[in-house]
Structure formats: structure tokens, C-alpha cells
Design a protein around this motif. Structure first.
Motif, PDB file in Angstrom:
ATOM      1  N   ASN A 210       0.826  -1.198   0.000  1.00  0.00           N
ATOM      2  CA  ASN A 210       0.000   0.000   0.000  1.00  0.00           C
ATOM      3  C   ASN A 210       0.863   1.251   0.000  1.00  0.00           C
ATOM      4  O   ASN A 210       2.014   1.230   0.448  1.00  0.00           O
ATOM      5  CB  ASN A 210      -0.922   0.048   1.228  1.00  0.00           C
ATOM      6  N   ARG A 211       0.268   2.332  -0.470  1.00  0.00           N
ATOM      7  CA  ARG A 211       0.910   3.638  -0.391  1.00  0.00           C
ATOM      8  C   ARG A 211       0.304   4.380   0.797  1.00  0.00           C
ATOM      9  O   ARG A 211      -0.920   4.447   0.944  1.00  0.00           O
ATOM     10  CB  ARG A 211       0.687   4.422  -1.682  1.00  0.00           C
ATOM     11  N   PHE A 212       1.170   4.946   1.633  1.00  0.00           N
ATOM     12  CA  PHE A 212       0.726   5.627   2.842  1.00  0.00           C
ATOM     13  C   PHE A 212       1.030   7.111   2.728  1.00  0.00           C
ATOM     14  O   PHE A 212       2.164   7.503   2.423  1.00  0.00           O
ATOM     15  CB  PHE A 212       1.427   5.041   4.077  1.00  0.00           C
ATOM     16  N   THR A 213       0.013   7.926   2.955  1.00  0.00           N
ATOM     17  CA  THR A 213       0.171   9.372   2.903  1.00  0.00           C
ATOM     18  C   THR A 213      -0.388   9.983   4.176  1.00  0.00           C
ATOM     19  O   THR A 213      -1.354   9.469   4.753  1.00  0.00           O
ATOM     20  CB  THR A 213      -0.566   9.963   1.692  1.00  0.00           C
ATOM     21  N   PRO A 214       0.203  11.077   4.642  1.00  0.00           N
ATOM     22  CA  PRO A 214      -0.348  11.746   5.828  1.00  0.00           C
ATOM     23  C   PRO A 214      -1.765  12.260   5.548  1.00  0.00           C
ATOM     24  O   PRO A 214      -2.069  12.699   4.437  1.00  0.00           O
ATOM     25  CB  PRO A 214       0.626  12.912   6.060  1.00  0.00           C
ATOM     26  N   MET A 215      -2.622  12.169   6.539  1.00  0.00           N
ATOM     27  CA  MET A 215      -3.980  12.671   6.386  1.00  0.00           C
ATOM     28  C   MET A 215      -3.951  14.174   6.147  1.00  0.00           C
ATOM     29  O   MET A 215      -3.187  14.907   6.775  1.00  0.00           O
ATOM     30  CB  MET A 215      -4.807  12.348   7.629  1.00  0.00           C
ATOM     31  N   PHE A 239      -1.722   8.293   9.232  1.00  0.00           N
ATOM     32  CA  PHE A 239      -1.466   7.871   7.863  1.00  0.00           C
ATOM     33  C   PHE A 239      -2.725   7.278   7.234  1.00  0.00           C
ATOM     34  O   PHE A 239      -3.520   6.618   7.906  1.00  0.00           O
ATOM     35  CB  PHE A 239      -0.338   6.835   7.821  1.00  0.00           C
ATOM     36  N   VAL A 240      -2.867   7.524   5.945  1.00  0.00           N
ATOM     37  CA  VAL A 240      -3.986   6.997   5.170  1.00  0.00           C
ATOM     38  C   VAL A 240      -3.441   5.999   4.161  1.00  0.00           C
ATOM     39  O   VAL A 240      -2.525   6.315   3.387  1.00  0.00           O
ATOM     40  CB  VAL A 240      -4.751   8.124   4.447  1.00  0.00           C
ATOM     41  N   ALA A 241      -3.973   4.778   4.175  1.00  0.00           N
ATOM     42  CA  ALA A 241      -3.569   3.732   3.230  1.00  0.00           C
ATOM     43  C   ALA A 241      -4.528   3.709   2.055  1.00  0.00           C
ATOM     44  O   ALA A 241      -5.745   3.824   2.234  1.00  0.00           O
ATOM     45  CB  ALA A 241      -3.555   2.369   3.923  1.00  0.00           C
ATOM     46  N   ASP A 242      -3.985   3.544   0.854  1.00  0.00           N
ATOM     47  CA  ASP A 242      -4.829   3.508  -0.356  1.00  0.00           C
ATOM     48  C   ASP A 242      -5.458   2.124  -0.534  1.00  0.00           C
ATOM     49  O   ASP A 242      -5.295   1.472  -1.570  1.00  0.00           O
ATOM     50  CB  ASP A 242      -4.025   3.909  -1.590  1.00  0.00           C
ATOM     51  N   ALA A 243      -6.205   1.707   0.474  1.00  0.00           N
ATOM     52  CA  ALA A 243      -6.810   0.369   0.454  1.00  0.00           C
ATOM     53  C   ALA A 243      -7.886   0.232  -0.605  1.00  0.00           C
ATOM     54  O   ALA A 243      -8.220  -0.886  -1.008  1.00  0.00           O
ATOM     55  CB  ALA A 243      -7.394   0.050   1.828  1.00  0.00           C
ATOM     56  N   SER A 244      -8.433   1.355  -1.082  1.00  0.00           N
ATOM     57  CA  SER A 244      -9.539   1.294  -2.036  1.00  0.00           C
ATOM     58  C   SER A 244      -9.124   0.660  -3.359  1.00  0.00           C
ATOM     59  O   SER A 244      -9.988   0.203  -4.113  1.00  0.00           O
ATOM     60  CB  SER A 244     -10.098   2.693  -2.288  1.00  0.00           C
ATOM     61  N   ARG A 245      -7.849   0.618  -3.650  1.00  0.00           N
ATOM     62  CA  ARG A 245      -7.420  -0.027  -4.896  1.00  0.00           C
ATOM     63  C   ARG A 245      -7.449  -1.551  -4.780  1.00  0.00           C
ATOM     64  O   ARG A 245      -7.223  -2.251  -5.775  1.00  0.00           O
ATOM     65  CB  ARG A 245      -6.017   0.430  -5.292  1.00  0.00           C
ATOM     66  N   ARG A 246      -7.760  -2.017  -3.563  1.00  0.00           N
ATOM     67  CA  ARG A 246      -7.772  -3.462  -3.349  1.00  0.00           C
ATOM     68  C   ARG A 246      -9.112  -3.967  -2.795  1.00  0.00           C
ATOM     69  O   ARG A 246      -9.517  -5.086  -3.089  1.00  0.00           O
ATOM     70  CB  ARG A 246      -6.639  -3.826  -2.382  1.00  0.00           C
ATOM     71  N   THR A 247      -9.793  -3.150  -2.004  1.00  0.00           N
ATOM     72  CA  THR A 247     -10.981  -3.647  -1.316  1.00  0.00           C
ATOM     73  C   THR A 247     -11.954  -2.517  -1.016  1.00  0.00           C
ATOM     74  O   THR A 247     -11.579  -1.334  -1.030  1.00  0.00           O
ATOM     75  CB  THR A 247     -10.571  -4.329   0.012  1.00  0.00           C
ATOM     76  N   THR A 248     -13.193  -2.896  -0.730  1.00  0.00           N
ATOM     77  CA  THR A 248     -14.191  -1.937  -0.261  1.00  0.00           C
ATOM     78  C   THR A 248     -14.319  -1.973   1.256  1.00  0.00           C
ATOM     79  O   THR A 248     -15.092  -1.198   1.824  1.00  0.00           O
ATOM     80  CB  THR A 248     -15.566  -2.254  -0.884  1.00  0.00           C
ATOM     81  N   THR A 268     -10.917   4.026   2.400  1.00  0.00           N
ATOM     82  CA  THR A 268     -12.332   3.651   2.287  1.00  0.00           C
ATOM     83  C   THR A 268     -13.124   4.116   3.503  1.00  0.00           C
ATOM     84  O   THR A 268     -14.305   4.474   3.390  1.00  0.00           O
ATOM     85  CB  THR A 268     -12.469   2.130   2.151  1.00  0.00           C
ATOM     86  N   LEU A 269     -12.487   4.117   4.660  1.00  0.00           N
ATOM     87  CA  LEU A 269     -13.165   4.565   5.877  1.00  0.00           C
ATOM     88  C   LEU A 269     -13.403   6.066   5.832  1.00  0.00           C
ATOM     89  O   LEU A 269     -14.467   6.554   6.225  1.00  0.00           O
ATOM     90  CB  LEU A 269     -12.326   4.194   7.105  1.00  0.00           C
ATOM     91  N   LEU A 270     -12.419   6.812   5.345  1.00  0.00           N
ATOM     92  CA  LEU A 270     -12.562   8.268   5.283  1.00  0.00           C
ATOM     93  C   LEU A 270     -13.650   8.677   4.296  1.00  0.00           C
ATOM     94  O   LEU A 270     -14.348   9.673   4.505  1.00  0.00           O
ATOM     95  CB  LEU A 270     -11.232   8.908   4.887  1.00  0.00           C
ATOM     96  N   VAL A 271     -13.794   7.901   3.227  1.00  0.00           N
ATOM     97  CA  VAL A 271     -14.801   8.230   2.218  1.00  0.00           C
ATOM     98  C   VAL A 271     -16.185   7.801   2.691  1.00  0.00           C
ATOM     99  O   VAL A 271     -17.174   8.515   2.476  1.00  0.00           O
ATOM    100  CB  VAL A 271     -14.463   7.553   0.877  1.00  0.00           C
ATOM    101  N   GLY A 272     -16.281   6.651   3.354  1.00  0.00           N
ATOM    102  CA  GLY A 272     -17.587   6.077   3.633  1.00  0.00           C
ATOM    103  C   GLY A 272     -18.152   6.340   5.003  1.00  0.00           C
ATOM    104  O   GLY A 272     -19.324   6.041   5.249  1.00  0.00           O
ATOM    105  N   ALA A 273     -17.358   6.899   5.928  1.00  0.00           N
ATOM    106  CA  ALA A 273     -17.822   7.008   7.311  1.00  0.00           C
ATOM    107  C   ALA A 273     -18.042   8.459   7.717  1.00  0.00           C
ATOM    108  O   ALA A 273     -17.235   9.334   7.379  1.00  0.00           O
ATOM    109  CB  ALA A 273     -16.811   6.372   8.249  1.00  0.00           C
ATOM    110  N   PRO A 274     -19.097   8.736   8.471  1.00  0.00           N
ATOM    111  CA  PRO A 274     -19.240  10.052   9.088  1.00  0.00           C
ATOM    112  C   PRO A 274     -18.090  10.280  10.070  1.00  0.00           C
ATOM    113  O   PRO A 274     -17.542   9.330  10.633  1.00  0.00           O
ATOM    114  CB  PRO A 274     -20.581   9.956   9.822  1.00  0.00           C
ATOM    115  N   PRO A 275     -17.700  11.537  10.295  1.00  0.00           N
ATOM    116  CA  PRO A 275     -16.551  11.814  11.172  1.00  0.00           C
ATOM    117  C   PRO A 275     -16.680  11.202  12.564  1.00  0.00           C
ATOM    118  O   PRO A 275     -15.682  10.746  13.136  1.00  0.00           O
ATOM    119  CB  PRO A 275     -16.527  13.348  11.232  1.00  0.00           C
ATOM    120  N   ALA A 276     -17.887  11.169  13.126  1.00  0.00           N
ATOM    121  CA  ALA A 276     -18.041  10.625  14.481  1.00  0.00           C
ATOM    122  C   ALA A 276     -17.688   9.148  14.519  1.00  0.00           C
ATOM    123  O   ALA A 276     -17.110   8.665  15.499  1.00  0.00           O
ATOM    124  CB  ALA A 276     -19.474  10.839  14.974  1.00  0.00           C
ATOM    125  N   HIS A 277     -18.045   8.404  13.474  1.00  0.00           N
ATOM    126  CA  HIS A 277     -17.675   6.993  13.411  1.00  0.00           C
ATOM    127  C   HIS A 277     -16.158   6.839  13.357  1.00  0.00           C
ATOM    128  O   HIS A 277     -15.583   5.971  14.013  1.00  0.00           O
ATOM    129  CB  HIS A 277     -18.307   6.336  12.187  1.00  0.00           C
TER     130      HIS A 277
END
Length: 441
Positions: A210-215, A239-248, A268-277
Motif C-alpha cells: 500500500n501507499r501511505f500518505t499523511p492525512m 497515515f492513510v492507506a490507499d486500500a480502495s485499490r484493493r478492497t471496499t 475507504t473509511l474516510l470516504v464512507g464514514a461520518p466523522p463521528a464513526h
């Protein structure tokens, strides 16, 4: 397989002492409370399923689990059976011998033997891994191309075979240099390898996948750093992992220790989850950091591996086994398959204990998150949301749980939340009515 033999009595004494120390370490380092009976007295997982999930959500989780379970089981079975057939018969020794008929030097022969044996084991499981990937694609879990999937498979094989070859060279080399006492330095080397591997894994192995980038700066990142500061956990970067290229799938985790410790969130979590989650999920991961779970697990694992190496030495020091598999001694480069067979058998035996300990550690992290956020209703909603979004199996059998589950089931985690709320005198967590919008923004 004895060629002079090892110093069996000292090895046996040390092995018994180390296994005893391991049992004590597991007993002391594992957070056994609250017990399952205490949690169940507040709200049983079966009641949680009925109260908080629709029959459709239960069915979807069960369907996804069934679709991937059989190929997953066959992957494990094929790898184990192949390793044991190669190692516990003369087939592995003959295969290794054919791999280096004209190669001189024991070191090169061990490396080639390790490469050939691990390749055969890998080829034995590839058809079932293809089946598993097809099932994941049909269910919408996998997002990667077949080229990317094959690249991951190749990277995994290179990493595994390289580490295996290095460790086997060390084992055979020590046996040649210290015929009677090789088990002592071998155990020390294996123990150090576990610690080193855990330390460098986030910076050496994880970037291969995975590629890891700072949030990116923003309110969410600020709130996560503030949450960590309030918890007394030093987090300089998320760090944010580009997991979306592999899984949902949605996930977050911590890895490494010391200077390599890091907190990672799937994109995927940052895209799909409300901030409180996201904050509640990170609160759980901070629980692992607060308890130093990675370091604890590494040290316990290192002690287990050291104990296992000495036990392996005692098993290898057997004329009967040597005659059966056609290997004269541990100094014989053809011993590779036998060693890997013992490793496979030990891994299978240890899995239920490892999983049990892991589930208790995850429970402790949930309790930490509840203590930190003081929001039992919100945490229950987050667990339900994760379960529904990831289409988790809600009612696995005890056998599946014991052999494969590293985390408690979502109903067990929600039952824990209700137990915590009752213990704290907080308002009871109401039934999470399926189908209605869950608060979380």
C-alpha cells in the motif's frame, strides 16, 4: 536423525522453563476481564442480533461469509497438507535434492531448497486463492485487477521465501557450527527475528502493498490528534492507506512500536464514514497504543517462537523421523521441508490460543474507547454501522470463531457496550432499529 545428537536434557529443561514462562506471560498480559459470562448477563449476543439487525442484514453477512469460507478453508488446508506431506515423508527431501544436484555449498543448497519447497506449497494453494478472489469480486469486496492481484501474490511469495531462506540458513549454519548446542543460539536468533520483524514491518513490508500518505489537514485530522492528546497517546501523524485499490472494506489499525509505531486509516473509511464513526474507531486503536499491544504481542510471540525452536530441535533429534524422511541430520540441507512441516503443524495448533488472546485484546480496546469517548450509544451505533457496511457475519459457529476469529463478533461488541453502560450507570443503550438512519455526523 541424530548425528552425535544435541544436548537433550538441557534442551528439554530450557524448553519446559520457556513454555512455562510463556504460559505465565499470556496469563498476565492478556486482559481476561470482563468475562464473557459477565457481558452476557447484561445483553446476550443473540438478543443483540434480534434487537439491532434485520433478518436481511444477518442473511447478507451469512451469504458473504459462506461464499468466501470454503475457498478460505481450502487455502489453509492445502497449504498445511502440502507442507506436511513434503516434510513428513521423503518426498520433500527428494524434491530438495533434485533442486540442487550439482550445486556445491550447503548455504546455496538450503536457499534453493527453501525456494523450491515454498514454491510448491504456494502453487498448491493458488487455485483456491483464485477461487477466493472470484468470490470476493462477485460480492463486491475486491476492487483490484487480476494484474494487481497477481502482483500482490508475487510480492507475498518473494517476502515469505526470502525470510524463510534466511532463517533456514541460520538454523542449518548454527547446527553445523554448534552440533550439540545449536538450539540455544537458534532460539535466540528466532526471538530476535520476531522482534526485528515487528519493528520494521510498517516501514519495510507494508509499503510493498500500500501507499501511505499523511492525512490532509482539516477538522477530522485535528479532532483525531486532539483525541489522542486527551488520551495521553503521542500521535504526530495519521497515515492513510490507499486500500480502495484493493478492497471496499473499512478498517483502521496500528502497527510497529517505538519509532516505527503508526496509526493507519483506510481511505475507504474516510470516504464512507461520518466523522463521528471515524473518531470512535480511532479511539479503539488508541486503546491498542495505550496498552502497547503491538509491543506486548511481539514480546509474547518472540517468547513463543524461542520455545518452539527448542521444541523443534528436540523433535528433529530423532533417528526415527530421520529414517522416515531420508534426512541424516539438521546439518543436511534437505531438512528444509521437514522444518517447514513442523512449523505448519505448530501454527495450526497455536491458532485457537492466538485467536482467543486476540479477541480479549480487542475487547480491552473497545473498553478503552468507551472510557475515552463516554458515548456508549454512539459506540454501539458505530459497531452496527461497521458490521452492516462490511457485511460481517453476525452469528458464526463456535468452531469458526475458535479457529479463525481474531475479533469478537459485532453482536458481542454491542453487548459489551450495554454491559459498560450498565456498569457506569449511564442511560441504557436502546435497540438500534435497523433501517433507520443512524446518527454519526
Amino acid at each position: 536423525m541424530r548425528s552425535g545428537g544435541i544436548a537433550r536434557r538441557p534442551a528439554l529443561i530450557v524448553a519446559v522453563v520457556l513454555w512455562g514462562c510463556l504460559a505465565v506471560a499470556i496469563a498476565l498480559a492478556t486482559p481476561w476481564q470482563p468475562s464473557g459470562d459477565v457481558v452476557a448477563a447484561s445483553s446476550s449476543p443473540h438478543e443483540v442480533v434480534a434487537e439491532d439487525f434485520t433478518s436481511g442484514e444477518v442473511a447478507i453477512g451469512s451469504w458473504l461469509s459462506r461464499s468466501v469460507r470454503l475457498p478460505g478453508y481450502l487455502i489453509t488446508a492445502a497449504g498445511m497438507v502440502t507442507a506436511m506431506v513434503l516434510g513428513f515423508t521423503s518426498l520433500g527431501a527428494r524434491l530438495s535434492a533434485r533442486a540442487f544436484p550439482r550445486v556445491r555449498g550447503w548455504c546455496a543448497r538450503v536457499v534453493l531448497g527453501a525456494l523450491v519447497v515454498t514454491l510448491v506449497i504456494r502453487l498448491a494453494v493458488v487455485p483456491f486463492e483464485v477461487w477466493l478472489e472470484v468470490a470476493r469480486r462477485r460480492s463486491g469486496v475486491s476492487t483490484q485487477s487480476w494484474w494487481a492481484w497477481g502482483a500482490d501474490l508475487l510480492v507475498g511469495f518473494v517476502v515469505t521465501s526470502t525470510v524463510t531462506a534466511v532463517l533456514l540458513v541460520a538454523l542449518v549454519g548454527l547446527a553445523r557450527w554448534f552440533p550439540r548446542w545449536w538450539w540455544a543460539p537458534a532460539a535466540a536468533v528466532a526471538t530476535a527475528a520476531v522482534v526485528l520483524g515487528s519493528y520494521v514491518y510498517p516501514t519495510v513490508v507494508e509499503p510493498l502493498y500500500n501507499r501511505f500518505t499523511p492525512m490532509a489537514d482539516g477538522p477530522l485530522r485535528t479532532s483525531l490528534l486532539q483525541l489522542a492528546e486527551r488520551d495521553g497517546v503521542r500521535v504526530s501523524e495519521v497515515f492513510v492507506a490507499d486500500a480502495s485499490r484493493r478492497t471496499t472494506r473499512l478498517n483502521a489499525y496500528v502497527s510497529g512500536f517505538g519509532s516505527t509505531w503508526r496509526l493507519v486509516i483506510y481511505d475507504t473509511l474516510l470516504v464512507g464514514a461520518p466523522p463521528a464513526h471515524v473518531r470512535r474507531i480511532v479511539a479503539h486503536e488508541l486503546g491498542h497504543a495505550k496498552r502497547h499491544d503491538v509491543l506486548r504481542g511481539t514480546l509474547v510471540g518472540a517468547l513463543a517462537v524461542g520455545s518452539a525452536v527448542i521444541t523443534l530441535a528436540l523433535a528433529l533429534d530423532s533417528r526415527r523421523i530421520g529414517r522416515r524422511v531420508g534426512v541424516s541430520s539438521v546439518t543436511d540441507p534437505r531438512v528444509v521441508a521437514l522444518v517447514l512441516a513442523f512449523v505448519a503443524a505448530g501454527t495450526l495448533v497455536a491458532a485457537p490460543v492466538q485467536n482467543l488472546v486476540s479477541r480479549r485484546i480487542e475487547t480491552a480496546a473497545d473498553l478503552h474507547a468507551l472510557d475515552l469517548t463516554r458515548d456508549p450509544a454512539g459506540y454501539a451505533e458505530t459497531q452496527r454501522w461497521l458490521a452492516v457496511t462490511n457485511r460481517s457475519e453476525l452469528q458464526p459457529s463456535p468452531l469458526v470463531t475458535g479457529l479463525f476469529a481474531t475479533h469478537p463478533t459485532p453482536p458481542e461488541r454491542i453487548a459489551l457496550v450495554r454491559w459498560w453502560a450498565a456498569r457506569q450507570g449511564a442511560p441504557p443503550v436502546p435497540a438500534l432499529v435497523a433501517g433507520e438512519g443512524l446518527p454519526g455526523g
